[in-house]
Design a protein around this motif. Structure first.
Motif, PDB file in Angstrom:
ATOM      1  N   ILE A   1       0.839  -1.205   0.000  1.00 27.85           N
ATOM      2  CA  ILE A   1       0.000   0.000   0.000  1.00 27.85           C
ATOM      3  C   ILE A   1       0.869   1.248   0.000  1.00 27.85           C
ATOM      4  O   ILE A   1       0.614   2.213  -0.739  1.00 27.85           O
ATOM      5  N   LEU A   2       1.927   1.258   0.811  1.00 22.29           N
ATOM      6  CA  LEU A   2       2.817   2.411   0.862  1.00 22.29           C
ATOM      7  C   LEU A   2       3.523   2.625  -0.476  1.00 22.29           C
ATOM      8  O   LEU A   2       3.719   3.772  -0.908  1.00 22.29           O
TER       9      LEU A   2
ATOM     10  N   ARG B   1       0.973   4.087  -3.026  1.00 21.35           N
ATOM     11  CA  ARG B   1       0.471   5.421  -2.700  1.00 21.35           C
ATOM     12  C   ARG B   1       1.514   6.509  -2.914  1.00 21.35           C
ATOM     13  O   ARG B   1       1.182   7.687  -2.915  1.00 21.35           O
ATOM     14  N   ASN B   2       2.763   6.115  -3.086  1.00 22.39           N
ATOM     15  CA  ASN B   2       3.845   7.078  -3.208  1.00 22.39           C
ATOM     16  C   ASN B   2       3.978   7.551  -4.652  1.00 22.39           C
ATOM     17  O   ASN B   2       4.248   6.756  -5.553  1.00 22.39           O
TER      18      ASN B   2
END
Length: 263
Positions: free
Chosen positions: A38-39, A42-43
Motif C-alpha cells: 500500500i505504501l 500510494r507514493n
C-alpha cells in the motif's frame, strides 16, 4: 440495604475464550507485505519510477526512430525496459523508502514490535516482487500491442531472470537504504540509477563493442540483467549474466544482513 448479587451478572463459563499468543509467521508476513505494498502504490515518486518512466521509454523507443536497432527494435526494447523497471522498483525505490523510513523512525518502531527483523525485510521484498510482477504484465501487454511476440519458453526463462534480478537489486537497495543517511541515499540511489542505466544502454546501443568493454559492462548488475533478459527472450541462457547477478545478490544480502540499521 441489600447488596446486589454480582455473581448473577456473570456470563456462562466458556462464553469468552482468551487465547493470548502471537500471530503466526504467515499472518505477520501477509500483514507486513500488505502494508508495504500500500505504501509503495500510494507514493507518487515510486509510481513515477516504477510505472510512468518505463512505460514512456517503451512506447517512445518503440515508435520513435531513435538509434539503429533494426526492424525488430521492439524485441530489444522490451527486455531493456523490463530491466529499467526492475532496477527502479527493487533498487532505487527500495533504497529511498528504507532510508526515509529509518530517518522518520518508522523502522525503529517496527523493530520494537513482535515482528522479527526477517519479517520486516521479507515484507518489503515481497511487496517489491508483487510490484515487479504487475510491471511485467503491464509492460508485456504494451509490448505485445506494439508487435512484441516472444516464445513461451522465452517468457518462462525471462520470468526466472526477472526474479533473480529483483532479488539482486532488492538486496542492493536494502544495503544502501539500511546503512546510509536518508539524504545520502536519495542522492546516491538516483546517481547509481543513471550510471547503471547508461552502462546497460551501451550494451544495447551497439553490437560491435570491444570484447573487454562488453565484459566490463556485463559485470555491472544492470548490464548483466539487460543481456540476460534479451537472451532469455530468445530462449537461451546467459550463464555469465546469471552468475554476475547471483554474486552481486549474495554479497549485498550478506552485507545488508550484517550492517542493516533500524535507526
Amino acid at each position: 440495604m441489600t447488596q446486589p448479587d454480582l455473581t448473577a451478572n456473570r456470563f456462562t463459563p466458556g462464553t469468552f475464550a482468551p487465547d493470548p499468543r502471537p500471530s503466526s509467521r504467515a499472518a505477520m508476513m501477509i500483514a507486513q507485505t500488505r502494508l508495504e505494498l500500500i505504501l509503495l502504490l500510494r507514493n507518487g515518486e515510486q509510481l513515477l519510477l516504477t510505472m510512468f518512466i518505463p512505460i514512456t521509454l517503451l512506447v517512445g523507443l518503440s515508435l520513435l526512430p531513435f538509434g539503429d536497432l533494426g526492424d525488430d527494435r521492439v524485441d530489444k526494447i522490451v527486455p531493456a525496459v523490463m530491466m529499467v523497471a526492475v532496477m527502479s522498483t527493487a533498487f532505487t525505490g527500495q533504497a529511498i523508502a528504507v532510508g526515509f523510513d529509518r530517518r522518520y523512525g518508522a523502522l525503529k518502531r517496527l523493530g520494537a514490535t513482535a515482528l522479527p527483523r526477517w519479517g520486516i525485510i521479507a515484507g518489503k521484498s515481497a511487496a517489491v516482487l508483487i510490484v515487479v510482477v504487475l510491471q511485467a504484465f503491464l509492460l508485456g501487454a504494451i509490448g505485445f500491442a506494439l508487435g512484441w511476440r516472444p516464445e513461451p519458453a522465452g517468457l518462462a526463462l525471462g520470468a526466472l531472470v526477472i526474479a533473480l534480478g529483483t532479488a539482486t537489486f532488492a538486496a542492493m537497495g536494502l544495503l544502501l537504504g539500511g546503512t546510509l543517511k536518508a539524504e545520502v541515499v536519495l542522492a546516491l540511489a538516483n546517481i547509481l540509477w543513471f550510471v547503471m542505466l547508461g552502462i546497460a544502454s551501451v550494451v544495447f546501443a551497439s553490437d560491435d563493442l570491444p570484447a573487454a568493454v562488453n565484459v566490463l559492462a556485463r559485470l555491472v548488475p544492470s548490464g548483466a540483467l539487460a543481456v540476460g533478459l534479451e537472451d532469455a527472450m530468445r530462449s537461451t541462457v546467459d550463464w555469465f549474466g546469471i552468475a554476475v547477478l547471483a554474486v552481486w545478490g549474495a554479497v549485498s544480502g550478506v552485507l545488508a544482513a550484517r550492517y542493516f540499521r533500524f535507526q
